[in-house]
Motif scaffolding. Sequence first.
Motif, PDB file in Angstrom:
ATOM      1  N   ILE B 471       0.835  -1.200   0.000  1.00 62.19           N
ATOM      2  CA  ILE B 471       0.000   0.000   0.000  1.00 62.19           C
ATOM      3  C   ILE B 471       0.873   1.256   0.000  1.00 62.19           C
ATOM      4  CG2 ILE B 471      -1.636   1.346   1.378  1.00 62.19           C
ATOM      5  CD1 ILE B 471      -2.804  -1.369   2.305  1.00 62.19           C
ATOM      6  N   PHE B 472       1.904   1.240   0.856  1.00 65.98           N
ATOM      7  CA  PHE B 472       2.788   2.398   0.936  1.00 65.98           C
ATOM      8  C   PHE B 472       3.430   2.698  -0.417  1.00 65.98           C
ATOM      9  CE2 PHE B 472       6.998   4.189   1.348  1.00 65.98           C
ATOM     10  CZ  PHE B 472       6.740   5.344   2.074  1.00 65.98           C
ATOM     11  N   MET B 473       3.975   1.672  -1.037  1.00 64.53           N
ATOM     12  CA  MET B 473       4.671   1.877  -2.315  1.00 64.53           C
ATOM     13  C   MET B 473       3.715   2.414  -3.369  1.00 64.53           C
ATOM     14  SD  MET B 473       7.861   1.299  -1.983  1.00 64.53           S
ATOM     15  CE  MET B 473       8.617   0.930  -3.583  1.00 64.53           C
ATOM     16  N   GLY B 474       2.507   1.856  -3.403  1.00 63.90           N
ATOM     17  CA  GLY B 474       1.512   2.302  -4.387  1.00 63.90           C
ATOM     18  C   GLY B 474       1.156   3.766  -4.184  1.00 63.90           C
ATOM     19  N   LEU B 475       1.010   4.162  -2.920  1.00 64.12           N
ATOM     20  CA  LEU B 475       0.639   5.544  -2.641  1.00 64.12           C
ATOM     21  C   LEU B 475       1.783   6.501  -2.935  1.00 64.12           C
ATOM     22  CD1 LEU B 475      -1.352   5.241   0.719  1.00 64.12           C
ATOM     23  CD2 LEU B 475      -2.249   5.684  -1.584  1.00 64.12           C
ATOM     24  N   TYR B 476       3.003   6.079  -2.558  1.00 67.29           N
ATOM     25  CA  TYR B 476       4.129   7.010  -2.613  1.00 67.29           C
ATOM     26  C   TYR B 476       4.664   7.176  -4.032  1.00 67.29           C
ATOM     27  CZ  TYR B 476       8.206   9.488  -0.802  1.00 67.29           C
ATOM     28  OH  TYR B 476       9.146  10.425  -0.523  1.00 67.29           O
ATOM     29  N   TYR B 477       4.794   6.075  -4.779  1.00 65.12           N
ATOM     30  CA  TYR B 477       5.378   6.172  -6.115  1.00 65.12           C
ATOM     31  C   TYR B 477       4.342   5.993  -7.212  1.00 65.12           C
ATOM     32  CZ  TYR B 477       9.939   5.970  -3.872  1.00 65.12           C
ATOM     33  OH  TYR B 477      11.029   6.229  -3.106  1.00 65.12           O
ATOM     34  N   ARG B 478       3.077   6.004  -6.875  1.00 65.97           N
ATOM     35  CA  ARG B 478       1.979   5.930  -7.839  1.00 65.97           C
ATOM     36  C   ARG B 478       2.164   4.797  -8.852  1.00 65.97           C
ATOM     37  NH1 ARG B 478       0.639  11.721  -9.828  1.00 65.97           N
ATOM     38  NH2 ARG B 478       2.891  11.915 -10.115  1.00 65.97           N
ATOM     39  N   MET B 479       2.158   5.079 -10.162  1.00 61.07           N
ATOM     40  CA  MET B 479       2.231   3.982 -11.136  1.00 61.07           C
ATOM     41  C   MET B 479       3.502   3.151 -10.948  1.00 61.07           C
ATOM     42  SD  MET B 479      -0.286   3.294 -12.815  1.00 61.07           S
ATOM     43  CE  MET B 479       0.356   2.072 -13.939  1.00 61.07           C
ATOM     44  N   LEU B 482       3.124   0.835  -8.199  1.00 61.18           N
ATOM     45  CA  LEU B 482       2.367  -0.367  -8.551  1.00 61.18           C
ATOM     46  C   LEU B 482       3.262  -1.364  -9.291  1.00 61.18           C
ATOM     47  CD1 LEU B 482      -1.140   0.997  -9.610  1.00 61.18           C
ATOM     48  CD2 LEU B 482      -0.406   0.019  -7.447  1.00 61.18           C
ATOM     49  N   VAL B 483       4.125  -0.810 -10.158  1.00 61.40           N
ATOM     50  CA  VAL B 483       5.073  -1.684 -10.855  1.00 61.40           C
ATOM     51  C   VAL B 483       5.945  -2.431  -9.839  1.00 61.40           C
ATOM     52  CG1 VAL B 483       7.147  -1.650 -12.281  1.00 61.40           C
ATOM     53  CG2 VAL B 483       5.120  -0.416 -13.029  1.00 61.40           C
ATOM     54  N   SER B 484       6.434  -1.678  -8.843  1.00 59.06           N
ATOM     55  CA  SER B 484       7.295  -2.341  -7.849  1.00 59.06           C
ATOM     56  C   SER B 484       6.474  -3.312  -6.998  1.00 59.06           C
ATOM     57  CB  SER B 484       8.001  -1.309  -6.972  1.00 59.06           C
ATOM     58  OG  SER B 484       7.107  -0.805  -6.012  1.00 59.06           O
ATOM     59  N   ASP B 485       5.176  -3.032  -6.833  1.00 55.62           N
ATOM     60  CA  ASP B 485       4.330  -3.989  -6.111  1.00 55.62           C
ATOM     61  C   ASP B 485       4.247  -5.312  -6.858  1.00 55.62           C
ATOM     62  OD1 ASP B 485       3.883  -2.257  -4.098  1.00 55.62           O
ATOM     63  OD2 ASP B 485       1.883  -1.621  -4.734  1.00 55.62           O
ATOM     64  N   VAL B 486       4.103  -5.201  -8.187  1.00 52.54           N
ATOM     65  CA  VAL B 486       4.079  -6.431  -8.988  1.00 52.54           C
ATOM     66  C   VAL B 486       5.398  -7.179  -8.811  1.00 52.54           C
ATOM     67  CG1 VAL B 486       3.958  -7.375 -11.328  1.00 52.54           C
ATOM     68  CG2 VAL B 486       2.460  -5.488 -10.663  1.00 52.54           C
ATOM     69  N   ASP B 523      13.879  -1.811  -1.153  1.00 53.20           N
ATOM     70  CA  ASP B 523      14.991  -0.859  -1.118  1.00 53.20           C
ATOM     71  C   ASP B 523      15.553  -0.622  -2.518  1.00 53.20           C
ATOM     72  OD1 ASP B 523      16.942   0.801   0.067  1.00 53.20           O
ATOM     73  OD2 ASP B 523      18.393  -0.813  -0.178  1.00 53.20           O
ATOM     74  N   ALA B 524      15.753  -1.717  -3.243  1.00 48.13           N
ATOM     75  CA  ALA B 524      16.314  -1.581  -4.586  1.00 48.13           C
ATOM     76  C   ALA B 524      15.415  -0.700  -5.449  1.00 48.13           C
ATOM     77  CB  ALA B 524      16.489  -2.959  -5.207  1.00 48.13           C
ATOM     78  N   ASN B 525      14.113  -0.943  -5.352  1.00 43.91           N
ATOM     79  CA  ASN B 525      13.186  -0.113  -6.127  1.00 43.91           C
ATOM     80  C   ASN B 525      13.206   1.329  -5.673  1.00 43.91           C
ATOM     81  OD1 ASN B 525      12.032  -1.788  -8.085  1.00 43.91           O
ATOM     82  ND2 ASN B 525      10.866  -2.844  -6.499  1.00 43.91           N
ATOM     83  N   VAL B 526      13.281   1.522  -4.362  1.00 45.13           N
ATOM     84  CA  VAL B 526      13.329   2.887  -3.838  1.00 45.13           C
ATOM     85  C   VAL B 526      14.557   3.605  -4.386  1.00 45.13           C
ATOM     86  CG1 VAL B 526      13.597   4.275  -1.751  1.00 45.13           C
ATOM     87  CG2 VAL B 526      12.054   2.320  -1.745  1.00 45.13           C
ATOM     88  N   ALA B 597      13.867  -6.623  -8.552  1.00 48.68           N
ATOM     89  CA  ALA B 597      13.969  -5.169  -8.655  1.00 48.68           C
ATOM     90  C   ALA B 597      14.627  -4.759  -9.966  1.00 48.68           C
ATOM     91  CB  ALA B 597      14.766  -4.620  -7.482  1.00 48.68           C
ATOM     92  N   LEU B 598      15.709  -5.456 -10.331  1.00 47.99           N
ATOM     93  CA  LEU B 598      16.453  -5.028 -11.504  1.00 47.99           C
ATOM     94  C   LEU B 598      15.802  -5.503 -12.797  1.00 47.99           C
ATOM     95  CD1 LEU B 598      20.062  -5.525 -10.166  1.00 47.99           C
ATOM     96  CD2 LEU B 598      18.894  -3.376 -10.626  1.00 47.99           C
ATOM     97  N   MET B 599      15.369  -6.761 -12.812  1.00 50.19           N
ATOM     98  CA  MET B 599      14.843  -7.305 -14.071  1.00 50.19           C
ATOM     99  C   MET B 599      13.341  -7.087 -14.209  1.00 50.19           C
ATOM    100  SD  MET B 599      17.431  -8.716 -15.748  1.00 50.19           S
ATOM    101  CE  MET B 599      16.803 -10.016 -16.817  1.00 50.19           C
ATOM    102  N   VAL B 600      12.584  -7.494 -13.201  1.00 52.66           N
ATOM    103  CA  VAL B 600      11.128  -7.455 -13.339  1.00 52.66           C
ATOM    104  C   VAL B 600      10.632  -6.006 -13.414  1.00 52.66           C
ATOM    105  CG1 VAL B 600       8.932  -8.167 -12.337  1.00 52.66           C
ATOM    106  CG2 VAL B 600      10.920  -9.656 -12.144  1.00 52.66           C
ATOM    107  N   THR B 601      11.120  -5.172 -12.476  1.00 53.95           N
ATOM    108  CA  THR B 601      10.685  -3.771 -12.498  1.00 53.95           C
ATOM    109  C   THR B 601      11.067  -3.127 -13.819  1.00 53.95           C
ATOM    110  OG1 THR B 601      11.187  -3.747 -10.152  1.00 53.95           O
ATOM    111  CG2 THR B 601      10.693  -1.658 -11.145  1.00 53.95           C
TER     112      THR B 601
END
Lengths: 310, 620
Positions: B471-479, B482-486, B523-526, B597-601
């Motif tokens: 939820i935090f990631m979706g709210l903070y980084y928006r789209m 959501l990508v990082s959530d996936v 962290d990697a996504n952040v 984080a590196l490949m999927v995102t």
Amino acid sequence: MRELIRDTRIDFMRHGRVALIISGTLVLLAIALFVVRGMSWGLDFTGGTMVEVGYPESVAIPEVRATLAAAGFDDAQAQHFGTSREVLIRIPPRGELDSADLSGQVLAALRGDNPDVEMRRVEFVGPQVGQELVEQGGLAMLYALIGIMIYVTLRFEWRLALGTIMALSHDALIVIGLFSLFQIEFDLSVLAAILAVIGYSVNDSVVVLDRIRENFRRMRKGTILDIVNASVNQTLSRTVVTSGTTLLAVLALLLLGGPVMNNFALALMIGVLVGTYSSIYVAGAGAVWLGLKREDMIPPKPKQEVDDTP
Amino acid sequence: MLNQYAWWKYLIIGLVLVTGLIYALPNLFGEDPAVQISPARATVTLDQAVYSRVMDRLSRAEIAPDTAVLENQQLLLRFADTDLQLRAADTLRAYLGRDYTVALNLAPATPTIMQRLGLAPMYLGLDLRGGVHFLMEVDMAAVVRQSEEAYVETLRGLLRDARIRTTVLERPDSGGVRVGLRDAGDLDAVRGLIDRHLSELEVDIGNQGQTLLLNMRDEDIAERRRFALQQNITTLRNRVNELGVAEPIIQQQGSDRIVVQLPGVQDTTRAKEILGATATLEFRLVDEDNDPFQAAQTGRTPLNSLLFFNREGQPWLLQRQIIITGDSITDASSGIDSQSGQPAVFITLDGTGSRRFEDVTGANIGRLLAVVFIETQTEIREVDGEMVRESFTTEEVINVATIRDRLSRRFMITGLGSSQEARDLALLLRAGALAAPITIIEERTVGPSAGQDNINQGFQAALIAFALVIIFMGLYYRMFGLVSDVALIGNMVLIIAALSMLQATLTLPGIAGIILTIGMAVDANVLIFERIREELKFGNSPQAAINTGFSKAFSTILDANVTTLIAAIVLFGFGTGPIKGFAVTLSIGIVTSMFSALMVTRGLVNLSYGGRRRLQTLPI
């Protein structure tokens, strides 16, 4: 962009010396606490027997104690664990009997009083095992620090490596100090948490160091303090966000993970908080204090003399 | 500038995720409480007839299993709940007797098609499924002592046959074997004997050729220790089989320790008794020429006899020479002697043992034969602040009978206190003796309800932690969030898949490791997203910002993760049990989170934004 932290220009290093002094004092205090007050060592390290039992209804501790005393376990400690239906009984190590069987006798005594007592958990650790675990635990921490030191030295520079190690030891020692101050039980899982904190904190520090290294190459002007300041500011948003998500996860563990995980989660919680602070102050400021210079960070050109005075 | 992956990169990402999904899938099905029935011995078969008997007995007790599968000489019955499971196990144990072992088990409810493909759910540790963990230490000093005492006896025989007289022949407390010669002139003869028969011993001569000190070589001692440990592991394995445990683990740890893990075992007292006791029998002829009462009073026993007592305290003088020991016993079962109605143990001997037994009993018909029961228990005592291990041996004459006939391979002994005692003795004799005494130095037992609580609480904590972070990631980084959530969900699938694939043990600290990884994985996504934001602030185009953001964050991510991995590996190397579980999930989590984080995102970002030429802003 939703931002918690926007383009900060905090002069972290202005307080660098003060921060180092405070940190140093805290570390010394932690060591003093460890030496003077000692730890409330858990069963894993002291040896002994622990029995967790479940009653069908709430049970009063004095009753349990009386039953145990009647069965000859005067030295047994009993306390509620999680709910008032669960009771945790500890018996200090005994020499005279084959202590591996104490748990059976405890259960038999309790069941004599109430046949519905349910065995939930038994832990018995012989004295020799406890001693070994203390030694192995200390060694593990040492090896982890040495391994990280070597890697960071190879990838960065020895002053930054030493700064990182200072930050890590700082985090581990402060967690230990707080556990000593409040006499929270220190068992194997807490030791694992401290090692995880070391892992987390090094992650945090390396991110800052990485930026310091990058900025040394990019910012041709500016003092070392400026560069370290800029680096900490630039990574501040990331530091706060990552600490935040990690703390969210650890908080869930602390509140929902059950009483067995309690101290583990607590150690992680303290560690992540201290680790966030130390990656900002201790690692960077430590390296500056150790005499980090611009020349140390620029890759030496061929035939150029490298200033290696500290 | 565009951000696009080559088609094969998407293919790799897809393949990894699909493989992960397949391996993680069996975990959705959970586990059923089950009862596992298997033959107790190789000579017993478990076939359709037994199956029918079992089903018949269960339906009479009104217990209906969900499924019953007979496969590879094993019958697996699944039940709806643990209550039915326990009732079924008790009923069947009483009904089938000791030809079959009836064990409680948790059977994965994975569909058969998945099982065929070798897919299995994560292996739950004892703290999650309930059971006993023992760490046992083998008394290695006793191994050497026993060997040296055996040398003393061998030497005694050799010297007697060679008619060499000694002043002392003993194992001194300092170790080794000491021989004192009455006549120094016998020295060469003794050395000759030792060279011929006991050449593996090192000989020291002292006291002007009057005494010899014999010592075992270091490599011999090491060999005996290794053998004793191996023998103990085998014996423990046999005993565990007798206890009826599904999927037990019996492993060597270090040079003198054994780990025993018994999932599902509740009665730890009985488990300890069976695992820790060393019991054997000795068969000796009774010395009928001397008066045992007199010997007991004066404390002086005739040269070739030893004094024993029976359970009632009555003294017996038995010949020093042992006819056979428990080592010769190949099978033992308990029952009732049809003539006296007393509990009895029926014994079968091996070839050498039965030949010797036949010879001796044949030559001594009419004389008395005694059975001596020897049980060794180890205790730890405190002497002057030091922990000292002491072995206590109970030796008692359990049966004396007149030899009526030549006894051979199969015979019976009586004189035991109760049927339970007869059963325990038979069990111990069947399972073999331990080569050296063992002590339990660590025990960790978790009851089934506590295990279930641990699973529930761990699972709940992990779920909430996961939800909070998502939820935090979706709210903070928006789209991009959501990508990082996936990617985070993909990461979770990969961790579960790796644990299932490796069949690594999942423990409660392991779940904690997963929870910590959830927090750290983002962290990697952040790092990447913060970099992209910085690049955007510098005025770079969105596409350039994506590209530089990922590439600049890469080295940081690598350094940060490698250092954490170092800590995790150290934990693994040092760790025992619970810590190891934590280290395993932490290490796996670090590796999978880097990939995700590196490949999927990156893949998802490239796919959704990388191809847009006229991209003005990024929803980050």
